[in-house]
Design a protein around this motif. Structure first.
Motif, PDB file in Angstrom:
ATOM      1  N   ALA A   1     -16.664  17.601  -9.824  1.00  0.00           N
ATOM      2  CA  ALA A   1     -15.880  17.551 -11.054  1.00  0.00           C
ATOM      3  C   ALA A   1     -14.393  17.371 -10.768  1.00  0.00           C
ATOM      4  CB  ALA A   1     -16.108  18.827 -11.864  1.00  0.00           C
ATOM      5  N   ALA A   2     -13.921  17.847  -9.622  1.00  0.00           N
ATOM      6  CA  ALA A   2     -12.506  17.733  -9.271  1.00  0.00           C
ATOM      7  C   ALA A   2     -12.067  16.281  -9.122  1.00  0.00           C
ATOM      8  CB  ALA A   2     -12.223  18.500  -7.988  1.00  0.00           C
ATOM      9  N   ILE A   3     -13.015  15.378  -8.830  1.00  0.00           N
ATOM     10  CA  ILE A   3     -12.660  13.961  -8.706  1.00  0.00           C
ATOM     11  C   ILE A   3     -13.359  13.133  -9.793  1.00  0.00           C
ATOM     12  CG2 ILE A   3     -12.146  14.067  -6.249  1.00  0.00           C
ATOM     13  CD1 ILE A   3     -14.931  12.898  -5.708  1.00  0.00           C
ATOM     14  N   GLY A   4     -13.757  13.817 -10.866  1.00  0.00           N
ATOM     15  CA  GLY A   4     -14.285  13.110 -12.026  1.00  0.00           C
ATOM     16  C   GLY A   4     -15.728  12.672 -11.922  1.00  0.00           C
ATOM     17  N   LEU A   5     -16.550  13.356 -11.115  1.00  0.00           N
ATOM     18  CA  LEU A   5     -17.966  13.008 -10.976  1.00  0.00           C
ATOM     19  C   LEU A   5     -18.850  14.175 -11.398  1.00  0.00           C
ATOM     20  CD1 LEU A   5     -17.946  11.206  -7.487  1.00  0.00           C
ATOM     21  CD2 LEU A   5     -18.069  10.123  -9.745  1.00  0.00           C
ATOM     22  N   THR A   6     -20.071  13.858 -11.751  1.00  0.00           N
ATOM     23  CA  THR A   6     -21.070  14.863 -12.069  1.00  0.00           C
ATOM     24  C   THR A   6     -22.324  14.587 -11.243  1.00  0.00           C
ATOM     25  OG1 THR A   6     -22.089  13.595 -13.867  1.00  0.00           O
ATOM     26  CG2 THR A   6     -20.206  15.004 -14.435  1.00  0.00           C
ATOM     27  N   ARG A   7     -23.251  15.524 -11.287  1.00  0.00           N
ATOM     28  CA  ARG A   7     -24.521  15.319 -10.579  1.00  0.00           C
ATOM     29  C   ARG A   7     -25.260  14.084 -11.086  1.00  0.00           C
ATOM     30  NH1 ARG A   7     -27.665  19.678  -7.889  1.00  0.00           N
ATOM     31  NH2 ARG A   7     -26.225  21.385  -7.406  1.00  0.00           N
TER      32      ARG A   7
ATOM     33  N   LEU B   1      -9.285  21.404   3.178  1.00  0.00           N
ATOM     34  CA  LEU B   1      -9.682  20.224   3.942  1.00  0.00           C
ATOM     35  C   LEU B   1     -10.631  19.346   3.137  1.00  0.00           C
ATOM     36  CD1 LEU B   1     -10.304  21.835   7.465  1.00  0.00           C
ATOM     37  CD2 LEU B   1      -8.221  20.739   6.608  1.00  0.00           C
ATOM     38  N   VAL B   2     -11.562  19.980   2.462  1.00  0.00           N
ATOM     39  CA  VAL B   2     -12.515  19.214   1.655  1.00  0.00           C
ATOM     40  C   VAL B   2     -11.806  18.542   0.478  1.00  0.00           C
ATOM     41  CG1 VAL B   2     -14.629  19.379   0.281  1.00  0.00           C
ATOM     42  CG2 VAL B   2     -14.404  20.737   2.360  1.00  0.00           C
ATOM     43  N   TRP B   3     -10.809  19.211  -0.073  1.00  0.00           N
ATOM     44  CA  TRP B   3     -10.058  18.614  -1.169  1.00  0.00           C
ATOM     45  C   TRP B   3      -9.394  17.305  -0.727  1.00  0.00           C
ATOM     46  CZ3 TRP B   3      -9.622  17.657  -5.896  1.00  0.00           C
ATOM     47  CH2 TRP B   3      -8.420  17.293  -6.505  1.00  0.00           C
ATOM     48  N   ARG B   4      -8.869  17.279   0.494  1.00  0.00           N
ATOM     49  CA  ARG B   4      -8.279  16.039   1.015  1.00  0.00           C
ATOM     50  C   ARG B   4      -9.357  14.960   1.157  1.00  0.00           C
ATOM     51  NH1 ARG B   4      -5.045  18.790   6.087  1.00  0.00           N
ATOM     52  NH2 ARG B   4      -3.747  20.243   4.861  1.00  0.00           N
ATOM     53  N   ASP B   5     -10.537  15.352   1.642  1.00  0.00           N
ATOM     54  CA  ASP B   5     -11.614  14.374   1.807  1.00  0.00           C
ATOM     55  C   ASP B   5     -12.065  13.824   0.452  1.00  0.00           C
ATOM     56  OD1 ASP B   5     -11.387  15.127   4.438  1.00  0.00           O
ATOM     57  OD2 ASP B   5     -13.156  16.428   4.409  1.00  0.00           O
TER      58      ASP B   5
ATOM     59  N   ALA C   1     -24.814  27.282  -3.015  1.00  0.00           N
ATOM     60  CA  ALA C   1     -23.786  26.258  -2.804  1.00  0.00           C
ATOM     61  C   ALA C   1     -23.774  25.214  -3.916  1.00  0.00           C
ATOM     62  CB  ALA C   1     -24.004  25.568  -1.460  1.00  0.00           C
ATOM     63  N   GLY C   2     -24.814  25.182  -4.739  1.00  0.00           N
ATOM     64  CA  GLY C   2     -24.893  24.167  -5.789  1.00  0.00           C
ATOM     65  C   GLY C   2     -23.751  24.197  -6.781  1.00  0.00           C
ATOM     66  N   PRO C   3     -23.438  25.362  -7.381  1.00  0.00           N
ATOM     67  CA  PRO C   3     -22.316  25.404  -8.328  1.00  0.00           C
ATOM     68  C   PRO C   3     -20.985  24.986  -7.710  1.00  0.00           C
ATOM     69  CG  PRO C   3     -23.693  27.341  -8.580  1.00  0.00           C
ATOM     70  CD  PRO C   3     -24.181  26.623  -7.359  1.00  0.00           C
ATOM     71  N   LEU C   4     -20.775  25.326  -6.454  1.00  0.00           N
ATOM     72  CA  LEU C   4     -19.538  24.902  -5.796  1.00  0.00           C
ATOM     73  C   LEU C   4     -19.520  23.389  -5.634  1.00  0.00           C
ATOM     74  CD1 LEU C   4     -16.876  25.394  -4.411  1.00  0.00           C
ATOM     75  CD2 LEU C   4     -18.113  25.955  -2.296  1.00  0.00           C
ATOM     76  N   LEU C   5     -20.650  22.794  -5.290  1.00  0.00           N
ATOM     77  CA  LEU C   5     -20.712  21.340  -5.181  1.00  0.00           C
ATOM     78  C   LEU C   5     -20.416  20.693  -6.534  1.00  0.00           C
ATOM     79  CD1 LEU C   5     -21.320  18.742  -3.628  1.00  0.00           C
ATOM     80  CD2 LEU C   5     -23.745  19.088  -4.155  1.00  0.00           C
TER      81      LEU C   5
ATOM     82  N   LEU D   1     -10.228  13.569  -2.216  1.00  0.00           N
ATOM     83  CA  LEU D   1      -9.189  12.656  -2.700  1.00  0.00           C
ATOM     84  C   LEU D   1      -9.291  11.296  -2.019  1.00  0.00           C
ATOM     85  CD1 LEU D   1      -6.063  15.020  -2.939  1.00  0.00           C
ATOM     86  CD2 LEU D   1      -7.494  14.135  -4.800  1.00  0.00           C
ATOM     87  N   THR D   2      -9.664  11.291  -0.733  1.00  0.00           N
ATOM     88  CA  THR D   2      -9.879  10.020  -0.027  1.00  0.00           C
ATOM     89  C   THR D   2     -11.021   9.245  -0.662  1.00  0.00           C
ATOM     90  OG1 THR D   2      -9.081  10.990   2.043  1.00  0.00           O
ATOM     91  CG2 THR D   2     -10.416   8.995   2.213  1.00  0.00           C
ATOM     92  N   LEU D   3     -12.103   9.949  -1.000  1.00  0.00           N
ATOM     93  CA  LEU D   3     -13.229   9.298  -1.667  1.00  0.00           C
ATOM     94  C   LEU D   3     -12.830   8.768  -3.037  1.00  0.00           C
ATOM     95  CD1 LEU D   3     -16.250   8.605  -1.964  1.00  0.00           C
ATOM     96  CD2 LEU D   3     -16.612  10.958  -2.758  1.00  0.00           C
ATOM     97  N   LYS D   4     -12.099   9.573  -3.796  1.00  0.00           N
ATOM     98  CA  LYS D   4     -11.677   9.146  -5.128  1.00  0.00           C
ATOM     99  C   LYS D   4     -10.765   7.919  -5.057  1.00  0.00           C
ATOM    100  CE  LYS D   4      -9.350  10.757  -9.313  1.00  0.00           C
ATOM    101  NZ  LYS D   4      -8.629  11.880  -9.989  1.00  0.00           N
ATOM    102  N   ALA D   5      -9.864   7.895  -4.071  1.00  0.00           N
ATOM    103  CA  ALA D   5      -8.978   6.741  -3.921  1.00  0.00           C
ATOM    104  C   ALA D   5      -9.751   5.479  -3.623  1.00  0.00           C
ATOM    105  CB  ALA D   5      -7.950   7.030  -2.825  1.00  0.00           C
TER     106      ALA D   5
END
Length: 277
Positions: A156-162, A260-264, A147-151, A266-270
Motif C-alpha cells: 500500500a505504501a507504493i500504491g499496490l494491493t494484493r 531498507l525495504v522502504w528504499r527498495d 507477516a501478511g498484514p505487514l506485506l 521506492l526503487t520498484l515504484k520508480a
C-alpha cells in the motif's frame, strides 16, 4: 474344620492383574512347574506325510524374476520429471494440477496443503517469497501468516494491493519445522516455479527473503548486499527486471530494517512509474 475360602474382591483381582502387567506376566501357570522341554521330547514325533510328489530340480522350470519397482527416484531423475511435467502445463490452472500430482519432492509428504499462489495472474509485479510457513500450510495460500498484514502495508505504501500483484513461494510445500528446503527439494520444485513465472510473464520480479533471492537471482552475494539492485531475469519469453528485498517476517523481528525495504519499494515504484509514462 478347615477355614472357608472367600472369593477375592473385584478390587483385589484388579490389583493382581495390575501386578501381572507390571511384571510382564502374559501366560497362566499351573500349580506345579512343568519342564516343557522334557514333555515335548517324550511326545512321539508325527510321521511325515507326503503331500506333493518330489520335484526334480533339473526338470523344474525356473520362475522368471519379477521386476523391481523403485520407490524413489534419484535427484537428477526427479528434476527431469519436474521439467517435463512443468513444460506440459500451458496455463496456471493446469500447472497447479500437474504440481499437485507431482511426487518427486519429499516436502509433499509432510505438508498439509499445496501453497500455489494468490493474486492477479496478469499482474505486472510478481512476488516470490521464502518457503511457506504454518499458516500458509493450513490455508493453502502464500503470505497469510503474521507477516501478511505487514506485506499489505508495504504494498500500500507504493500504491499496490494484493489484487494487483501475483504472489508465490520458492517451494509450494512447507518444510517440516520451518527448516530451509534442501538443494534436492528446491531443484525438484524449481521447474514449476520457472514455468509459473513464464506463464505470468510479469514486468518486475521481486524476491522476498534470502532463499528466494539465492534461488532466482544470478549472484552469490548476501541479501543485505544485493537488495535494492536490479538484475536481469529470463522468463523464457523475455528478459525482465528482478530485485531482492527483505522478507516481511524478518522485519517483524528487526523493525529497524524497514527503512531498507522502504528504499527498495521506492526503487520498484520508480521503475513502474517510468514504464507507464
Amino acid at each position: 474344620m478347615a477355614p472357608e475360602l472367600q472369593s477375592p474382591s473385584p478390587e483385589a483381582l484388579a490389583a493382581l492383574l495390575d501386578w501381572y502387567v507390571a511384571n510382564d506376566v502374559d501366560v497362566a501357570i499351573e500349580e506345579e512347574a512343568v519342564n516343557r522341554l522334557v514333555a515335548r521330547a517324550a511326545e512321539p514325533m508325527p510321521e511325515p506325510t507326503q503331500r506333493h510328489a518330489p520335484v526334480s530340480f533339473e526338470s523344474a522350470p525356473r520362475p522368471h524374476p519379477q521386476p523391481t519397482i523403485a520407490t524413489a527416484l534419484s535427484p537428477e531423475a526427479d528434476a527431469l520429471a519436474a521439467r517435463e511435467a512443468a513444460a506440459s502445463a500451458t496455463t496456471l490452472d493446469a500447472l497447479k494440477v500437474v504440481l499437485s500430482r507431482f511426487e518427486g519432492c519429499a516436502l509433499k509428504t509432510t505438508a498439509k496443503s499445496l501453497v500455489f499462489a494468490s493474486g492477479n495472474p496478469a499482474a505486472r509485479v510478481m512476488l516470490v517469497g521464502d518457503p511457506p510457513g504454518r499458516d500458509e500450510d493450513l490455508q493453502g495460500e502464500p503470505f497469510v501468516g503474521p507477516a501478511g498484514p505487514l506485506l499489505d502495508r508495504m504494498l500500500a505504501a507504493i500504491g499496490l494491493t494484493r489484487a494487483e500483484v501475483y504472489m508465490t513461494n520458492i517451494v509450494p510445500w512447507r518444510p517440516p519445522g520451518n527448516r530451509a528446503p534442501t538443494p534436492q527439494e528446491t531443484a525438484a520444485c524449481r521447474p514449476f516455479l520457472e514455468r509459473q513465472i513464464e506463464l505470468v510473464d510479469p514486468d518486475y520480479l521481486v524476491c522476498l527473503g534470502p532463499m528466494a533471492a539465492k534461488e532466482l537471482l544470478p549472484t552469490s552475494e548476501g541479501l543485505l548486499r544485493m537488495r535494492g539492485q536490479w538484475f536481469p531475469y529470463d522468463t523464457g519469453k523475455r528478459t525482465i527486471q528482478a530485485m531482492a528485498t527483505l522478507h516481511p517476517a524478518y522485519l517483524l523481528l528487526q523493525p529497524l530494517q524497514k527503512r531498507l525495504v522502504w528504499r527498495d519499494l521506492l526503487t520498484l515504484k520508480a521503475a513502474i512509474t517510468a514504464a507507464t509514462v
